[in-house]
Every structure is written in structure tokens, then in C-alpha cells.
Scaffold this active site. Structure first.
Site, short mmCIF file in Angstrom:
data_model
loop_
_atom_site.label_atom_id
_atom_site.label_comp_id
_atom_site.label_asym_id
_atom_site.label_seq_id
_atom_site.Cartn_x
_atom_site.Cartn_y
_atom_site.Cartn_z
N HIS A 127 -0.68 6.42 6.72
CA HIS A 127 -0.17 5.95 4.82
C HIS A 127 0.63 7.07 4.17
O HIS A 127 0.16 8.68 4.60
CB HIS A 127 -1.10 5.55 3.61
CG HIS A 127 -1.68 3.66 4.07
ND1 HIS A 127 -2.27 3.24 5.17
CD2 HIS A 127 -1.27 2.73 2.96
CE1 HIS A 127 -2.64 1.98 4.55
NE2 HIS A 127 -1.30 1.89 4.00
N SER A 134 0.65 -1.19 -0.07
CA SER A 134 -0.57 -0.04 0.22
C SER A 134 0.58 1.46 0.53
O SER A 134 0.71 2.17 -0.79
CB SER A 134 -1.26 -0.16 1.41
OG SER A 134 0.31 -0.29 2.48
#
Length: 306
Positions: free
Chosen positions: A287, A64
Site C-alpha cells: 500500500h 484502501s
């Protein structure tokens, strides 16, 4: 959204690097912003795609962080739950350098997903490689043994009991870090070895992960980790970085070290942050944001120029 499971392994939603919040987003449904992606047909392996022999062929593999999960818009017609951003570092580098890009990075990917299908409609990532590849970037390892996800989950729960102490470190300690040396390091080596076998003439770069947290204290509750557990999170990231660098050196590939340049840009850094905190909405939590992807792209470009 269909949150399918693969036998013997947790769903990709749960294994998305770093965050249970991502799992909740993918398991309960996709927002209208996700419409840019679709389950679509399986990506075509690089060997059967039409490639321009006059251009540099660039393949991006990974999880990711490499996919740019949480950064909109998604790559059109890519598998929706791979959360593959059209503004991830690989797309930035390819656009600026005029490379022909094949991006098969996918949220939740482990090193095993280089060799086997991660889920229906998502082929093994190594299928994207052949002898025509000139450049390959790899960002992988944080999902192996559910390292980041399990650590964040356990430490976040522990923080409820003693936010000013070190409950996660006291309870779990080195058991969260030990798999980096015993399991993840050899797995990354094997993945890099396989990449080189499929693309023997390519310049291969293993990209490290940027800092998630500052050295001490943290920013509870934006990052729901107890004050005393922050150093242990940093120790885990240091181990992943050090063993990633070692694996790259062992297999004769380059290493892009994101730790030095990401100092002061962690999830607790406020506006200069490159990592979104736990309080962010949707899969962006923990993230790299758009600035983070641009920063990774800059370091990749520098590594390619050397």
C-alpha cells in the site's frame, strides 16, 4: 477483532486492496496503534451533516489506496477495519486547500460498495454525496473481481515453485488481466455515472494506482513474486490504468495518472519507495506509505488546478 462476512462475498479484510498480509492483520486482531479508530456509529450521510456554505465541499470515495491503509494515525471514530488514515491524500489536500472534507473511503471497497453497505456500520459510499459537493475524488477498481488480491496471492504461491521463472504467467496468464476490460471497466463507468448523478455540479476525479513493481526483475523475497512474473504484474497495472482513464473519459470526469510520476518509487525502490513491500508489518504491505499519499495529493492538487 470481529472479522464479519457478508453473504456471497469475501470479508473486507481479505478484499483489502493488494494484500493477504492485511487480511491476516485484521482477522487476528488490531494492534494498539489501531485504537485511533473504532467501529463507532455509522457515518452520517453528507446530506444531514452541517456544512459551511462558504467553504469548498470535498468528498473522498474509494478503497484502501484511497483510505491510506497502513498510514497512522487513523481517522478518529472511523470504522476500525476501514483503516482510514488521517494522512491520506484527501486529508492532505483538504488541509492545504482549506476544504471541508467528508471521507468515506474504506479498505476492501469495490465499486458495488458505492451503492450497498460494505459491512455493518459502513453505509454505501454514495450516501456521502449530495448536490452540495464541489469536489469528489474516487480511487476504486482494484478490488473488483478480487483483481489485485487474487493476483498477488496466486503469483506469490507460484513463486515458491520457481522464483527465477514465470510460473504465475505460465499457469494463469491473461486470465488475471482479462477481467479488467470485461468487468472492471464497465463497473468503474457505472460508479462514476452514479457519482455524477448524486453530485451533478462537482468536479470529479478518478485517481489511478501507482506502480507496485519495477518493469523487470523485482526484488524477491521483499516482493515474493518470481522474476519472470514481474512483467505480467506491470501489464495488469497498465490495463487498470488504461481502462480507468477510458472510463473517466467516457463519463466526462478527470483522471489522475499516477503511473508516470511513480516510476522509481515502487515497492522495490528502497528508501525512495512510495509502496511498502510484502515484508512490511501489518496492513501497510503493498500500500502507499506516507510519502506515497503525499505524492498522490500533489497530483490531485495539480488536477484540481487545471
Amino acid at each position: 477483532m470481529d472479522a464479519r462476512h457478508r453473504r456471497g462475498r469475501p470479508s473486507a479484510a481479505i478484499r483489502v486492496l493488494g494484500l493477504l498480509a492485511v487480511a491476516a492483520t485484521l482477522a487476528t486482531g488490531c494492534s494498539s496503534d489501531d485504537a485511533a479508530g473504532s467501529t463507532g456509529p455509522a457515518p452520517t450521510p453528507a446530506a444531514t451533516q452541517t456544512t459551511d456554505p462558504g467553504r469548498t465541499h470535498y468528498v473522498n470515495l474509494g478503497d484502501s489506496f484511497g483510505a491510506g491503509t497502513g498510514v497512522r494515525p487513523l481517522v478518529e471514530d472511523s470504522p476500525i477495519w476501514c483503516q482510514r488514515s488521517s494522512k491520506n491524500f484527501a486529508h492532505i489536500v483538504a488541509a492545504e486547500e482549506k476544504y471541508e472534507l467528508i471521507d468515506v473511503s474504506c479498505a476492501g471497497a469495490e465499486t458495488a460498495d458505492f451503492r450497498t453497505s460494505q459491512q455493518e456500520g459502513v453505509p454505501p459510499q454514495l450516501d456521502a454525496l449530495d448536490a452540495n459537493a464541489d469536489i469528489v475524488t474516487v480511487m476504486i477498481g482494484g478490488n473488483d473481481k478480487n483483481t489485485y488480491g487474487r493476483t498477488i496471492e496466486l503469483c506469490s504461491r507460484a513463486a515458491d515453485t520457481n522464483p527465477l521463472g514465470a510460473p504465475c504467467t505460465d499457469r494463469y496468464g491473461q486470465s488475471l488481466i482479462a477481467p479488467v476490460a470485461t468487468d472492471i471497466y464497465p463497473a468503474i463507468r457505472g460508479a462514476l455515472r452514479d457519482v455524477k448523478a448524486k453530485a451533478p455540479d462537482a468536479k470529479v476525479l478518478l485517481v489511478g494506482y501507482p506502480w507496485l513493481m519495477p518493469p523487470t526483475v523485482g526484488c524477491y523475497p521483499e516482493m515474493k513474486l518470481a522474476v519472470g512474473d514481474v512483467p505480467m504484474i506491470r501489464e495488469l497495472q497498465t490495463a487498470l490504468n488504461d481502462y480507468g482513464r477510458r472510463a473517466a473519459a467516457d463519463e466526462g470526469v478527470g483522471f489522475v495518472d499516477m503511473l508516470p510520476v511513480s516510476v522509481g518509487h515502487d515497492a522495490c525502490a528502497g528508501p525512495p519507495r512510495w509502496i511498502e513491500p510484502m515484508t512490511a508489518q501489518g496492513p501497510a504491505r503493498i500500500h502507499p506509505n506516507e510519502r506515497g499519499q503525499e505524492a498522490i495529493a500533489e497530483q490531485v492538487r495539480k488536477a484540481l488546478a487545471n
